[in-house]
Design an enzyme around this catalytic site. Structure first.
Site, PDB file in Angstrom:
ATOM      1  N   LEU A 150       0.832  -1.203   0.000  1.00 39.44           N
ATOM      2  CA  LEU A 150       0.000   0.000   0.000  1.00 39.44           C
ATOM      3  C   LEU A 150       0.869   1.255   0.000  1.00 39.44           C
ATOM      4  CD1 LEU A 150      -2.836  -0.976   2.496  1.00 39.44           C
ATOM      5  CD2 LEU A 150      -2.918  -0.940  -0.003  1.00 39.44           C
ATOM      6  N   TYR A 151       1.958   1.232   0.731  1.00 37.26           N
ATOM      7  CA  TYR A 151       2.884   2.371   0.723  1.00 37.26           C
ATOM      8  C   TYR A 151       3.460   2.564  -0.675  1.00 37.26           C
ATOM      9  CZ  TYR A 151       6.802   5.361   2.056  1.00 37.26           C
ATOM     10  OH  TYR A 151       7.694   6.402   2.148  1.00 37.26           O
ATOM     11  N   SER A 152       3.932   1.464  -1.270  1.00 36.41           N
ATOM     12  CA  SER A 152       4.521   1.551  -2.606  1.00 36.41           C
ATOM     13  C   SER A 152       3.512   2.055  -3.632  1.00 36.41           C
ATOM     14  CB  SER A 152       5.060   0.188  -3.030  1.00 36.41           C
ATOM     15  OG  SER A 152       6.162  -0.193  -2.240  1.00 36.41           O
TER      16      SER A 152
END
Length: 227
Positions: A150-152
Site C-alpha cells: 500500500l505504501y509503494s
C-alpha cells in the site's frame, strides 16, 4: 522573503526541512494535524503554524485561506505528510491513499491560486522509490524486498500526480523526491535509516530550485531516478 508551507512538519523530515529552510531565510508555515504538537514544533523552530489535516477538505481550505490572508501568495509547497500502512485490507488502503495521494490533490488544488501569485512557484512532493517500477523489480535495490504494497502503490500515485501537475502547470516547478531511508516514527519499528536532517537536505535542494530548474521528475540525492 520566500513563503513556504510544509505539511506534516511537526516531526521527522518535514521538521528538519523547515529548520533548514528557515536558516535560508524562508518564512515557513508548519502544517500539522495536531494543533498542540504543531504549535510546539513551530515555537521551537521560530516558524508559523497552521492546523492542516491533508485528509480533511475543510482543514486544508482553512489553512490556505489563513496563509492567503497573511501573505497573499505561496512560493514553496512541500507535500510531506504521509503514512505507512502495514496491513493489506480495504480500510488500510483507503487511509494510505487518502493521505499519501488524495491529500496531495487536496492541498495542491487549494494552494494553486496562491502559487500563481509567486514569481517562482515551486512544489516538492516527498515520494519514494518504493513506488518506482524500476526499483521494486531490481534485485539489487532495497525496494525489491519491501513488504508494504500500500505504501509503494500510494507513492507511485504521488509521483504520477507530480508529473501530471507539472504538465498541467508549466509555470510551476513540480518535483517528487526520494529522500533516502530515514530514521523517523514511520521506520522506528525497523531500526533503520539515517538522521532526518540528512534526508532533509535532499528536499531542500528541490525546494530551492529557481525557474530554470527541472520539473516533472523523481529525484534522490544523486539526481533523477527512473521509475
Amino acid at each position: 522573503m520566500t513563503v513556504t508551507l510544509i505539511t506534516g512538519a511537526n516531526k521527522g523530515i518535514g521538521f528538519e526541512t523547515a529548520r533548514q529552510l528557515l536558516d535560508l531565510g524562508h518564512d515557513v508555515y508548519i502544517g500539522a494535524r495536531d494543533t498542540e504538537r504543531g504549535k510546539k514544533a513551530a515555537a521551537e523552530l521560530g516558524a508559523r503554524f497552521v492546523q492542516l489535516d491533508v485528509t480533511d477538505d475543510v482543514s486544508v481550505a482553512r489553512a490556505l485561506t489563513e496563509i492567503d490572508a497573511a501573505e497573499g501568495r505561496l512560493d514553496v509547497l512541500v507535500h510531506n505528510a504521509g503514512v505507512l500502512e502495514s496491513v493489506l485490507d480495504g480500510p488500510s488502503a483507503l487511509r494510505a491513499f487518502d493521505t499519501n495521494a488524495v491529500g496531495i490533490v487536496r492541498v495542491t488544488e487549494a494552494a494553486l491560486p496562491l502559487l500563481r501569485r509567486s514569481a517562482h512557484p515551486n512544489v516538492v512532493t516527498i515520494s519514494s522509490s518504493a513506488g518506482s517500477f524500476w526499483a521494486v523489480n531490481n534485485p539489487e535495490r532495497p525496494e525489491f524486498g519491501l513488504p508494504f504494497p500500500l505504501y509503494s502503490a500510494s507513492k507511485a500515485a504521488a509521483t504520477m500526480l507530480t508529473v501530471q501537475y507539472a504538465k498541467a502547470h508549466p509555470g510551476i516547478r513540480f518535483n517528487a523526491v526520494e529522500p533516502g531511508t530515514t530514521a523517523t516514527d514511520m521506520t522506528a519499528a525497523f531500526g533503520i535509516g539515517r538522521p532526518a536532517h540528512e534526508s532533509a537536505r535532499v528536499v531542500v535542494r528541490l525546494a530551492t530550485l529557481d525557474a530554470t530548474g527541472p520539473t516533472g521528475t523523481l529525484q534522490d540525492e544523486t539526481g533523477t531516478l527512473p521509475w
